[in-house]
Design a protein around this motif. Sequence first.
Motif, PDB file in Angstrom:
ATOM      1  N   LEU A   1       0.846  -1.192   0.000  1.00  0.00           N
ATOM      2  CA  LEU A   1       0.000   0.000   0.000  1.00  0.00           C
ATOM      3  C   LEU A   1       0.879   1.238   0.000  1.00  0.00           C
ATOM      4  O   LEU A   1       1.682   1.438   0.912  1.00  0.00           O
ATOM      5  N   LEU A   2       0.757   2.036  -1.046  1.00  0.00           N
ATOM      6  CA  LEU A   2       1.563   3.254  -1.164  1.00  0.00           C
ATOM      7  C   LEU A   2       0.792   4.453  -0.652  1.00  0.00           C
ATOM      8  O   LEU A   2      -0.322   4.725  -1.127  1.00  0.00           O
ATOM      9  N   LEU A   3       1.380   5.169   0.309  1.00  0.00           N
ATOM     10  CA  LEU A   3       0.772   6.417   0.772  1.00  0.00           C
ATOM     11  C   LEU A   3       1.440   7.544  -0.005  1.00  0.00           C
ATOM     12  O   LEU A   3       2.534   7.987   0.318  1.00  0.00           O
ATOM     13  N   GLY A   4       0.787   7.963  -1.071  1.00  0.00           N
ATOM     14  CA  GLY A   4       1.378   8.914  -2.017  1.00  0.00           C
ATOM     15  C   GLY A   4       1.601   8.177  -3.319  1.00  0.00           C
ATOM     16  O   GLY A   4       2.165   7.081  -3.322  1.00  0.00           O
ATOM     17  N   GLY A   5       1.128   8.766  -4.404  1.00  0.00           N
ATOM     18  CA  GLY A   5       1.193   8.069  -5.691  1.00  0.00           C
ATOM     19  C   GLY A   5       1.797   8.930  -6.776  1.00  0.00           C
ATOM     20  O   GLY A   5       1.330   8.943  -7.907  1.00  0.00           O
ATOM     21  N   GLY A   6       2.861   9.643  -6.455  1.00  0.00           N
ATOM     22  CA  GLY A   6       3.523  10.498  -7.451  1.00  0.00           C
ATOM     23  C   GLY A   6       4.371   9.689  -8.414  1.00  0.00           C
ATOM     24  O   GLY A   6       4.249   8.459  -8.500  1.00  0.00           O
ATOM     25  N   GLU A   7       5.273  10.397  -9.120  1.00  0.00           N
ATOM     26  CA  GLU A   7       6.102   9.720 -10.130  1.00  0.00           C
ATOM     27  C   GLU A   7       7.056   8.699  -9.536  1.00  0.00           C
ATOM     28  O   GLU A   7       7.375   7.699 -10.177  1.00  0.00           O
ATOM     29  N   LEU A   8       7.507   8.928  -8.305  1.00  0.00           N
ATOM     30  CA  LEU A   8       8.396   7.950  -7.673  1.00  0.00           C
ATOM     31  C   LEU A   8       7.578   6.725  -7.259  1.00  0.00           C
ATOM     32  O   LEU A   8       7.997   5.589  -7.454  1.00  0.00           O
ATOM     33  N   GLY A   9       6.402   6.982  -6.728  1.00  0.00           N
ATOM     34  CA  GLY A   9       5.500   5.891  -6.367  1.00  0.00           C
ATOM     35  C   GLY A   9       5.088   5.080  -7.590  1.00  0.00           C
ATOM     36  O   GLY A   9       4.926   3.860  -7.507  1.00  0.00           O
ATOM     37  N   LYS A  10       4.944   5.752  -8.709  1.00  0.00           N
ATOM     38  CA  LYS A  10       4.560   5.037  -9.934  1.00  0.00           C
ATOM     39  C   LYS A  10       5.625   3.997 -10.291  1.00  0.00           C
ATOM     40  O   LYS A  10       5.301   2.858 -10.647  1.00  0.00           O
ATOM     41  N   GLU A  11       6.878   4.383 -10.189  1.00  0.00           N
ATOM     42  CA  GLU A  11       7.949   3.418 -10.508  1.00  0.00           C
ATOM     43  C   GLU A  11       7.996   2.292  -9.476  1.00  0.00           C
ATOM     44  O   GLU A  11       8.256   1.145  -9.838  1.00  0.00           O
ATOM     45  N   VAL A  12       7.731   2.624  -8.213  1.00  0.00           N
ATOM     46  CA  VAL A  12       7.669   1.574  -7.187  1.00  0.00           C
ATOM     47  C   VAL A  12       6.510   0.627  -7.514  1.00  0.00           C
ATOM     48  O   VAL A  12       6.644  -0.600  -7.452  1.00  0.00           O
ATOM     49  N   ALA A  13       5.365   1.193  -7.896  1.00  0.00           N
ATOM     50  CA  ALA A  13       4.191   0.380  -8.221  1.00  0.00           C
ATOM     51  C   ALA A  13       4.460  -0.520  -9.427  1.00  0.00           C
ATOM     52  O   ALA A  13       4.058  -1.689  -9.443  1.00  0.00           O
ATOM     53  N   ILE A  14       5.146  -0.001 -10.426  1.00  0.00           N
ATOM     54  CA  ILE A  14       5.458  -0.812 -11.615  1.00  0.00           C
ATOM     55  C   ILE A  14       6.346  -1.993 -11.219  1.00  0.00           C
ATOM     56  O   ILE A  14       6.113  -3.133 -11.647  1.00  0.00           O
ATOM     57  N   GLU A  15       7.340  -1.733 -10.382  1.00  0.00           N
ATOM     58  CA  GLU A  15       8.208  -2.830  -9.930  1.00  0.00           C
ATOM     59  C   GLU A  15       7.407  -3.850  -9.114  1.00  0.00           C
ATOM     60  O   GLU A  15       7.645  -5.059  -9.221  1.00  0.00           O
ATOM     61  N   ALA A  16       6.483  -3.355  -8.310  1.00  0.00           N
ATOM     62  CA  ALA A  16       5.646  -4.262  -7.518  1.00  0.00           C
ATOM     63  C   ALA A  16       4.760  -5.108  -8.441  1.00  0.00           C
ATOM     64  O   ALA A  16       4.590  -6.308  -8.241  1.00  0.00           O
ATOM     65  N   GLN A  17       4.224  -4.473  -9.477  1.00  0.00           N
ATOM     66  CA  GLN A  17       3.396  -5.200 -10.460  1.00  0.00           C
ATOM     67  C   GLN A  17       4.214  -6.283 -11.138  1.00  0.00           C
ATOM     68  O   GLN A  17       3.740  -7.399 -11.366  1.00  0.00           O
ATOM     69  N   ARG A  18       5.452  -5.959 -11.477  1.00  0.00           N
ATOM     70  CA  ARG A  18       6.300  -6.944 -12.152  1.00  0.00           C
ATOM     71  C   ARG A  18       6.530  -8.163 -11.287  1.00  0.00           C
ATOM     72  O   ARG A  18       6.671  -9.268 -11.778  1.00  0.00           O
ATOM     73  N   LEU A  19       6.606  -7.925  -9.964  1.00  0.00           N
ATOM     74  CA  LEU A  19       6.817  -9.045  -9.039  1.00  0.00           C
ATOM     75  C   LEU A  19       5.518  -9.777  -8.721  1.00  0.00           C
ATOM     76  O   LEU A  19       5.511 -10.733  -7.963  1.00  0.00           O
ATOM     77  N   GLY A  20       4.408  -9.305  -9.290  1.00  0.00           N
ATOM     78  CA  GLY A  20       3.130  -9.969  -9.032  1.00  0.00           C
ATOM     79  C   GLY A  20       2.571  -9.691  -7.651  1.00  0.00           C
ATOM     80  O   GLY A  20       1.873 -10.509  -7.073  1.00  0.00           O
ATOM     81  N   LEU A  21       2.885  -8.518  -7.114  1.00  0.00           N
ATOM     82  CA  LEU A  21       2.279  -8.110  -5.845  1.00  0.00           C
ATOM     83  C   LEU A  21       0.975  -7.380  -6.170  1.00  0.00           C
ATOM     84  O   LEU A  21       0.775  -6.931  -7.305  1.00  0.00           O
ATOM     85  N   GLU A  22       0.109  -7.267  -5.187  1.00  0.00           N
ATOM     86  CA  GLU A  22      -1.125  -6.509  -5.400  1.00  0.00           C
ATOM     87  C   GLU A  22      -0.881  -5.079  -4.924  1.00  0.00           C
ATOM     88  O   GLU A  22      -0.406  -4.876  -3.813  1.00  0.00           O
ATOM     89  N   VAL A  23      -1.213  -4.117  -5.764  1.00  0.00           N
ATOM     90  CA  VAL A  23      -0.812  -2.735  -5.497  1.00  0.00           C
ATOM     91  C   VAL A  23      -2.014  -1.846  -5.185  1.00  0.00           C
ATOM     92  O   VAL A  23      -2.954  -1.762  -5.973  1.00  0.00           O
ATOM     93  N   VAL A  24      -1.938  -1.180  -4.036  1.00  0.00           N
ATOM     94  CA  VAL A  24      -2.984  -0.240  -3.629  1.00  0.00           C
ATOM     95  C   VAL A  24      -2.328   1.131  -3.479  1.00  0.00           C
ATOM     96  O   VAL A  24      -1.287   1.249  -2.831  1.00  0.00           O
ATOM     97  N   VAL A  25      -2.930   2.147  -4.085  1.00  0.00           N
ATOM     98  CA  VAL A  25      -2.329   3.488  -4.034  1.00  0.00           C
ATOM     99  C   VAL A  25      -3.303   4.487  -3.420  1.00  0.00           C
ATOM    100  O   VAL A  25      -4.483   4.530  -3.780  1.00  0.00           O
ATOM    101  N   VAL A  26      -2.783   5.287  -2.499  1.00  0.00           N
ATOM    102  CA  VAL A  26      -3.573   6.325  -1.843  1.00  0.00           C
ATOM    103  C   VAL A  26      -2.952   7.681  -2.170  1.00  0.00           C
ATOM    104  O   VAL A  26      -1.734   7.838  -2.088  1.00  0.00           O
ATOM    105  N   ASP A  27      -3.778   8.630  -2.554  1.00  0.00           N
ATOM    106  CA  ASP A  27      -3.269   9.999  -2.716  1.00  0.00           C
ATOM    107  C   ASP A  27      -4.407  10.972  -2.484  1.00  0.00           C
ATOM    108  O   ASP A  27      -5.565  10.561  -2.360  1.00  0.00           O
TER     109      ASP A  27
END
Length: 405
Positions: A16-42
């Motif tokens: 779960l990302l608290l903040g979904g800016g451009e840095l969070g986007k890259e973190v989310a993409i890496e998480a997606q690649r690993l097959g994690l479930e991604v929740v973003v809050v902003d």
Amino acid sequence: MDRIPTPLGPGAAKVLLLGGGELGKEVAIEAQRLGLEVVVVDRYDWAPAMHVAHRRYVVNMLDAGAVEAIVERENPVAVIPEIEAVNTEALERLEEKGYHIVPNARAVKTAMNRIELRRWAAEELGLPTTRYAFAETPEEAYEACEKVGYPCLIKPEMSSSGHGHVKVTEPSRWAVEKAYMESISHARGASRRVIVEEYVELETEYTVLAYRWLDGDKVRTDTMEPVEHWRYGEYHYIESWQPSTRPRDLLQRAREIALRVAEALGGVGVFGVELLQTRDGRLLFSEVAPRPHDTGLVTLASQDISEFQAHIRAAVGLPVPRPRILTPAASIAVYTDLEDEWYPVLSGAYQALIEQGIELRWFGKPRTYPGRRMAVVLARAETVEEAREKVRQAAKKLKIIPRNA
Ligand SMILES: Nc1ncnc2c1ncn2[C@@H]1O[C@H](COP(=O)(O)OP(=O)(O)OP(=O)(O)O)[C@@H](O)[C@H]1O
Ligand SMILES: [Mg+2]
């Protein structure tokens, strides 16, 4: 973590990302690649990381109740604060209940407060910093400036991206009090406290990305190759590159400072440790972000494990064997000066990408304001000088325009 469940399935491992800016986007993409479930809050809808999330929530993250309710509902394996403006009491309470805050609630709290951070770094760890003093009234601000000397810089206790940094050149009570009032008017929250720092002439700046990860049952701390960057007189990052060609012994000292900072903050994840190198030869600790750093966007091009992948791996308990530099690289951030345009357009993408070795990240922010960072350009080359030249040429082709232009 050794087993990764299927996302959206029973027992999915959520981050779960608290903040979904451009840095969070890259973190989310890496998480997606690993097959994690991604929740973003902003606090606004369709923040960049929401474009690549399984689910999203729009709330004010300074609202403790809202943050706690979302975390308890989602029950993630890791809560990753991506920005500073998050309610830290909520993080502390969640941590007490057993949720994993990355790197930990105390580190997030210390790092976001300039006064606490400076006390901790200079007085507890004994790290070299600029001369400084604290103040809470115009009168105290004057005394602080007199003590620190001129020129000096007044910064609010809490703010980010250079908001409320006011330089004082004139040793007069009137000038200082005016600067103090200006500074606190940009503070986050109601605090009237400021830090007054000696204004140093910069030779250059570094971000050393330190990282901590679970190696068996021990947490290991290491640093990536220092990122060098330059702001061109602006308060925000413009250009960064890696590896730095500055003397190795200096870079080694920078890494040692970063190592100590990350070890003392504890937990797991990436820590962007900001260092100033002054023209008079000092290497000073400036501040630390307990998360990937904007100047570290360059690691998307230069390293085999980017700072974003390192952060997500460490957060969920996967290993981060030392990231290697695959090639010299440089990055340039693209800002807009457009006032309040919805759904702006990035023009010049074809021309920017036509040279070999260029990459582009258009963040997808739905709205502009002057000074908002909208995109980043990355370049790989044989040398950092070449990469920097290439990335400048590519960035020149880009323009952010209104969608009807
Ligand atoms: N004491 C100083 N003397 C000279 N320049 C400074 C000083 N402190 C900060 N700066 C310059 O201002 C920049 C931003 O400062 P700082 O990191 O404290 O602010 P910030 O609000 O955290 O910004 P960011 O979020 O971009 O890191 C530094 O990277 C450096 O270029
Ligand atoms: Mg900074």
